[in-house]
Every structure is written in C-alpha cells, then in structure tokens.
Design a protein around this motif. Structure first.
Motif, PDB file in Angstrom:
ATOM      1  N   ASP A 155     -35.804   1.184 105.799  1.00 36.37           N
ATOM      2  CA  ASP A 155     -36.848   2.217 105.798  1.00 36.37           C
ATOM      3  C   ASP A 155     -38.138   1.751 106.465  1.00 36.37           C
ATOM      4  O   ASP A 155     -38.860   2.549 107.066  1.00 36.37           O
ATOM      5  CB  ASP A 155     -37.154   2.662 104.362  1.00 36.37           C
ATOM      6  N   THR A 156     -38.453   0.498 106.360  1.00 32.27           N
ATOM      7  CA  THR A 156     -39.730  -0.007 106.874  1.00 32.27           C
ATOM      8  C   THR A 156     -39.612  -0.671 108.240  1.00 32.27           C
ATOM      9  O   THR A 156     -40.626  -1.053 108.811  1.00 32.27           O
ATOM     10  CB  THR A 156     -40.341  -1.010 105.889  1.00 32.27           C
TER      11      THR A 156
ATOM     12  N   LYS B  48     -32.209  -1.104 101.553  1.00 31.93           N
ATOM     13  CA  LYS B  48     -32.770   0.202 101.877  1.00 31.93           C
ATOM     14  C   LYS B  48     -34.242   0.065 102.271  1.00 31.93           C
ATOM     15  O   LYS B  48     -34.710   0.689 103.229  1.00 31.93           O
ATOM     16  CB  LYS B  48     -32.629   1.157 100.686  1.00 31.93           C
ATOM     17  N   GLN B  49     -34.974  -0.768 101.554  1.00 31.95           N
ATOM     18  CA  GLN B  49     -36.385  -0.967 101.848  1.00 31.95           C
ATOM     19  C   GLN B  49     -36.557  -1.555 103.259  1.00 31.95           C
ATOM     20  O   GLN B  49     -37.429  -1.137 104.010  1.00 31.95           O
ATOM     21  CB  GLN B  49     -37.019  -1.889 100.807  1.00 31.95           C
TER      22      GLN B  49
ATOM     23  N   GLU C 229     -33.329  -3.836  98.201  1.00 32.77           N
ATOM     24  CA  GLU C 229     -33.954  -4.552  99.304  1.00 32.77           C
ATOM     25  C   GLU C 229     -33.425  -4.105 100.662  1.00 32.77           C
ATOM     26  O   GLU C 229     -34.189  -4.039 101.633  1.00 32.77           O
ATOM     27  CB  GLU C 229     -33.732  -6.055  99.135  1.00 32.77           C
TER      28      GLU C 229
END
Length: 180
Positions: free
Chosen positions: A8-9, A4-5, A2
């Motif tokens: 990244d977003t 990293k996500q 979560e």
C-alpha cells in the motif's frame, strides 16, 4: 499485516515501471562474482525429477560436473592452469554452464568466491582449507598428497602442511629433578 502495508505504501514511478516492463537491469555487479562449489568426492549436488525413472537419476548423477570437478579437469589438461588457486581461477577462466567446463578468459575480470564451510562440516572444511593453498591440483587425491605422501584424510593433509596445530602443544611435560 506487514505485506499489505508495504504494498500500500510503495511508490513506483513511471520511469521505474517502464524500465521494469522493458526488462532492463535495475543494478549491476562489477566485477562479476563466480560462485565456486565445495564438495567431497561423489557428494556433489544432483538436480533430478523425483517422478522420473531411476535410470534417469543415475545418469544425471554420473554426468553431473561441478566447478570443482571442472577445475581438476582443467588443471589436468592445461599446464597454464596449474599455477592458480581455486579462488583465483575465475580471473583467468570462465565457467561454461552448458558445457560444464572452464574455458580460457578472453576479456574482462571476475572474482571467485568459494562457498563457506563451517568447521563442523569435518572433511569438507579441511578440503576447502586445502583449496586455498594448493595450486593446480588434478584430483581430490592430489589435494591429500604432500611431499610424495598421500594422506588418508584431508585433515591429515592439513596437519602435514602445517595448516593446523595438533593437540600436542597442550600436553604438559613433567620434569623430575634428581634428588641428592
């Protein structure tokens, strides 16, 4: 993953990046909120270096002063301060963190917010309850005093003031009728 996500977003615009780089505030609190500590006598939090000498720890403990202790001191020295409840105090006084004392507010407005204390905390809960109704106490003992009598506990003082109901209302009284 979560984290990293999220990284990244996430999108940071140029204006937001510049605003953060220059150190400007992203939001503000208006009016400001002053947190008011609640603690029993000699149970205030003390911050110290665990690797330091024990004398340093004792000195810090003796010199630590909280917003509550400052409130008592101000009420003792300033007759005007005695008309305010603890949570009303930040509207009229400002807590100076360096000097650890309340000073008269010259401008602006602030809201006082006492830390929440659950009923399971015992005497600390009753102390908080008393602070919501007693104006201008000069000490912890002053909070336990009502109509000239000093009660042994904060709970007993709350009962005397009618802030609590005792178990007496649940007692069942049996009436016996006279048989003829």
């Amino acid at each position: 993953d979560e984290i990293k996500q999220h990284l990244d977003t996430r999108y940071v615009s140029a204006s937001e990046a510049l605003w953060r780089l220059l150190g400007y505030h992203m939001h503000s609190e208006d009016p400001p909120v002053t947190r008011l500590g609640i603690h029993l006598p000699n149970e205030q939090n003390v911050v110290y270096d665990a690797d330091g000498p024990p004398e340093d720890i004792m000195t810090r403990a003796e010199n630590s002063k909280t917003t509550l202790m400052g409130y008592f001191e101000t009420c003792s020295n300033d007759a005007n301060a005695q008309q305010y409840l603890y949570q009303e105090f930040p509207q009229y006084y400002v807590w100076n963190k360096r000097q650890k004392k309340w000073t008269k507010r010259r401008r602006g407005f602030a809201i006082g917010r006492m830390y929440s204390v659950p009923p399971k905390a015992g005497e600390r809960f009753f102390l908080r309850l008393l602070l919501t109704v007693v104006r201008g106490p000069k000490s912890f003992e002053d909070l336990r005093t009502f109509e000239g009598q000093t009660y042994p506990t904060y709970q007993a003082a709350c009962l005397a003031r009618g802030l609590l109901e005792d178990d007496g209302e649940c007692k069942v009284t049996q009436y016996h009728s006279a048989s003829t």
